[in-house]
Write a protein that holds these residues in place. Structure first.
Motif, mmCIF file in Angstrom:
data_model
loop_
_atom_site.group_PDB
_atom_site.id
_atom_site.type_symbol
_atom_site.label_atom_id
_atom_site.label_comp_id
_atom_site.label_asym_id
_atom_site.label_seq_id
_atom_site.Cartn_x
_atom_site.Cartn_y
_atom_site.Cartn_z
ATOM 1 N N ASP A 24 0.987 -1.243 -0.178
ATOM 2 C CA ASP A 24 0.119 0.036 -0.116
ATOM 3 C C ASP A 24 0.628 1.436 -0.082
ATOM 4 O O ASP A 24 0.929 1.977 1.030
ATOM 5 C CB ASP A 24 -0.749 -0.108 1.305
ATOM 6 C CG ASP A 24 -1.968 -1.165 1.299
ATOM 7 O OD1 ASP A 24 -2.207 -1.576 0.176
ATOM 8 O OD2 ASP A 24 -2.399 -1.479 2.398
ATOM 9 N N VAL A 26 2.363 5.032 -0.346
ATOM 10 C CA VAL A 26 1.837 6.142 -0.403
ATOM 11 C C VAL A 26 2.875 7.119 -0.800
ATOM 12 O O VAL A 26 4.020 6.907 -0.666
ATOM 13 C CB VAL A 26 1.119 6.541 0.711
ATOM 14 C CG1 VAL A 26 -0.017 5.881 1.215
ATOM 15 C CG2 VAL A 26 2.198 6.469 2.027
ATOM 16 N N LYS A 36 2.236 2.577 3.549
ATOM 17 C CA LYS A 36 1.185 3.484 4.377
ATOM 18 C C LYS A 36 1.160 3.141 5.858
ATOM 19 O O LYS A 36 1.261 4.109 6.717
ATOM 20 C CB LYS A 36 -0.186 3.452 3.838
ATOM 21 C CG LYS A 36 -1.161 4.186 4.569
ATOM 22 C CD LYS A 36 -2.388 3.932 3.883
ATOM 23 C CE LYS A 36 -3.546 5.109 4.423
ATOM 24 N NZ LYS A 36 -3.836 5.080 5.785
ATOM 25 N N GLU A 63 -2.867 14.461 3.913
ATOM 26 C CA GLU A 63 -3.559 13.242 3.549
ATOM 27 C C GLU A 63 -3.233 12.446 2.572
ATOM 28 O O GLU A 63 -2.763 12.733 1.390
ATOM 29 C CB GLU A 63 -5.033 14.248 2.966
ATOM 30 C CG GLU A 63 -6.138 13.014 3.155
ATOM 31 C CD GLU A 63 -7.429 13.491 2.452
ATOM 32 O OE1 GLU A 63 -8.516 12.890 2.201
ATOM 33 O OE2 GLU A 63 -7.405 14.841 2.336
ATOM 34 N N LEU A 64 -2.843 11.128 2.807
ATOM 35 C CA LEU A 64 -2.102 10.357 1.981
ATOM 36 C C LEU A 64 -3.168 9.471 1.344
ATOM 37 O O LEU A 64 -3.968 8.687 2.107
ATOM 38 C CB LEU A 64 -0.941 9.467 2.637
ATOM 39 C CG LEU A 64 0.142 10.467 3.323
ATOM 40 C CD1 LEU A 64 0.943 9.721 4.212
ATOM 41 C CD2 LEU A 64 0.847 11.074 2.403
ATOM 42 N N LYS A 65 -3.042 8.991 0.271
ATOM 43 C CA LYS A 65 -3.783 7.921 -0.364
ATOM 44 C C LYS A 65 -2.560 6.878 -1.260
ATOM 45 O O LYS A 65 -1.719 7.392 -1.442
ATOM 46 C CB LYS A 65 -4.661 8.781 -1.703
ATOM 47 C CG LYS A 65 -5.713 9.452 -0.854
ATOM 48 C CD LYS A 65 -6.603 9.977 -2.014
ATOM 49 C CE LYS A 65 -7.855 10.755 -1.363
ATOM 50 N NZ LYS A 65 -8.639 9.977 -0.423
ATOM 51 N N VAL A 66 -3.204 5.852 -1.308
ATOM 52 C CA VAL A 66 -2.473 4.780 -1.910
ATOM 53 C C VAL A 66 -2.125 5.091 -3.406
ATOM 54 O O VAL A 66 -2.936 5.508 -4.247
ATOM 55 C CB VAL A 66 -3.152 3.297 -1.610
ATOM 56 C CG1 VAL A 66 -2.183 2.517 -2.492
ATOM 57 C CG2 VAL A 66 -3.308 2.871 -0.400
ATOM 58 N N ASN A 67 -0.865 4.915 -3.836
ATOM 59 C CA ASN A 67 -0.433 5.131 -5.203
ATOM 60 C C ASN A 67 -0.614 4.061 -5.814
ATOM 61 O O ASN A 67 0.238 2.925 -5.843
ATOM 62 C CB ASN A 67 1.127 5.683 -5.328
ATOM 63 C CG ASN A 67 1.563 6.177 -6.513
ATOM 64 O OD1 ASN A 67 1.017 5.697 -7.383
ATOM 65 N ND2 ASN A 67 2.252 7.396 -6.556
#
Length: 476
Positions: A24, A26, A36, A63-67
């Motif tokens: 996952d 980020v 993450k 705010e981190l989102k999965v790349n």
């Protein structure tokens, strides 16, 4: 449509926090990627929102989102790594892949046409592309530059049989055009066969030599046993001869001693009898002296007063036997007996030696200029003047010597007749002996000789010349 093949390494998909392939992944605002879960745990522990790689601070928690793209790439890399062998980094001394960027992976094969080494990934074109499938692959090799022709910068893929060297295609037509040229594989097989045959021949020759030496040892053992048996017989006979002569010596000396003792006892007994008679007369005279009748005494004195007749012992002696003469005579008898018993052995040894008789011819190329060799090269004598001869490295220039034409590496026997010489030397020498300048005849210099000097015969087999008493020989 062209397809570009690039190498994806584990480091490119590795989280710098857990050091494992992304799970996952980020991306932070500064552009770095992390798992993450790893990044959340890191910020929870430090309570400071900084990038673990570049330490860039953030005012608030990003705010981190999965790349998704990196996540799919990580999954593909993980799947491919499970289905292919593990690629190891090239350690010190190992051959590395020539196409890998740092760090270089360990090479799996080397191409003898491309003159490069490849890891598993970069080796795929040689397994799939038609134009590369025919290239010759080998285990990883160092210094592939040695396999390139320095003159033409082409692979050394041919072998010249005549010069026994590897050449390129251009060399085969420029410099080796008249030589037999083979592909490396055939040349290698031919050389291996040739060298193997040479080694086998050497092994066979050495095995033959071993057998020869063993046969020689066996023959030597038999000869030694025979000589031991003969020697034991000789010394047994010699000891018996010595014992007989010793017993004879003791008996003769004892006999003479006993005779001298008996003679002396006879003389002593005779003298004792005379002494007894004289003592008896003394007693009679003593009795007469006690008589008062002087007339009677004088009358009887004429009968008993005179001394009895005795032997004159002045010139009587018991002479000591000549024991030393007996010892000398016994030793002489022992010598004659020994010569008689060993004469047959000497004759037998001489007959055995004559089996190996050789007829020697003298080498006129080695003779000293003051020696004259006969036309048939069997006789030599001193000349009053030096003979004009051509000098050469094999000719003696100071010592009055000459060698034979033949050499021997086994048992041999020869005879030489010596006539009218006050000094002479005869023997054998190594072929490599010094011929120039002053020469000392001993085994250290390669000479084993007998000779006659100053009315003395000698045999020299050691550096210190040994003089031995021998009878004057005419045939040697």
């Amino acid at each position: 449509m062209a397809t570009a093949t690039c190498q994806l390494t584990e480091e490119q998909f590795q989280c710098s926090i857990c050091l494992e392939v992304f799970t996952d992944p980020v991306t932070t605002p500064c552009g770095h990627n992390f798992c993450k879960k790893c990044l959340d745990q890191h910020w929870n522990d430090t309570r400071v929102y900084k990038c673990p790689n570049c330490n860039q601070a953030f005012h608030s928690k990003p705010e981190l989102k999965v790349n998704i793209f990196i996540c799919e790439m990580a999954q593909q890399f993980r799947s491919r790594a499970r289905g292919s062998p593990v690629q190891m980094k090239a350690a010190a001394g190992e051959v590395g892949c020539d196409l890998c960027l740092e760090p270089r992976l360990k090479a799996l094969k080397s191409c003898l046409v491309c003159l490069s080494s490849y890891c598993e990934l970069h080796l795929q074109p040689h397994r799939s592309v038609a134009g590369l499938k025919g290239h010759q692959l080998s285990p990883p090799l160092k210094d592939l530059s040695e396999r390139v022709c320095e003159e033409h910068n082409k692979p050394l893929e041919l072998f010249c049989v005549r010069d026994e060297c590897c050449v390129c295609v251009f060399c085969a037509y420029r410099g080796h055009e008249r030589h037999r040229v083979l592909p490396l594989e055939q040349g290698c097989e031919q050389q291996l066969t040739k060298k193997t045959d040479e080694i086998q021949w050497m092994i066979k020759r050495k095995e033959t030599k071993i057998q020869e030496l063993r046969s020689s040892v066996e023959a030597n053992n038999k000869a030694a046993d025979s000589q031991i048996t003969t020697g034991v017989k000789i010394f047994t006979a010699l000891k018996e001869c010595v014992d007989r002569c010793q017993e004879k010596l003791i008996q003769e000396i004892t006999r003479r001693r006993t005779a001298a003792e008996e003679q002396a006892k006879g003389y002593i007994q005779e003298i004792e009898q005379e002494i007894s008679e004289l003592k008896r007369r003394c007693c009679e005279l003593k009795q007469l002296s006690q008589c008062d009748d002087h007339f009677h005494t004088l009358k009887n004195f004429s009968q008993h007063g005179s001394a009895p007749e005795t032997k004159d012992w002045k010139y009587v002696h018991v002479y000591e036997p000549k024991y030393a003469h007996i010892v000398v005579r016994t030793l002489s008898d022992l010598e004659q007996d020994f010569i008689k018993n060993t004469k047959h052995l000497i004759e037998e040894n001489l007959r055995s030696a004559r089996i190996h008789i050789k007829y020697i011819k003298l080498d006129s190329g080695t003779v000293h200029p003051q020696l004259a060799v006969s036309d048939n090269c069997t006789e030599v004598q001193c000349s009053s003047e030096k003979i004009t001869v051509e000098d050469n490295p094999h000719r003696f220039d100071k010592g009055l010597y000459v060698l034979g034409t033949m050499g021997f590496s086994e048992n041999f026997y020869f005879e030489a007749a010596v006539r009218g010489k006050s000094e002479w030397t005869l023997g054998v020498a190594q072929e490599s002996v010094t011929r120039k300048g002053d020469i000392t005849l001993n085994s250290e210099n390669g000479f084993w000789t007998i000779g006659f000097r100053k009315k003395t015969f000698y045999a020299s087999a050691t550096p210190e010349r040994e003089t031995v008493p021998i009878l004057q020989p005419w045939n040697l």
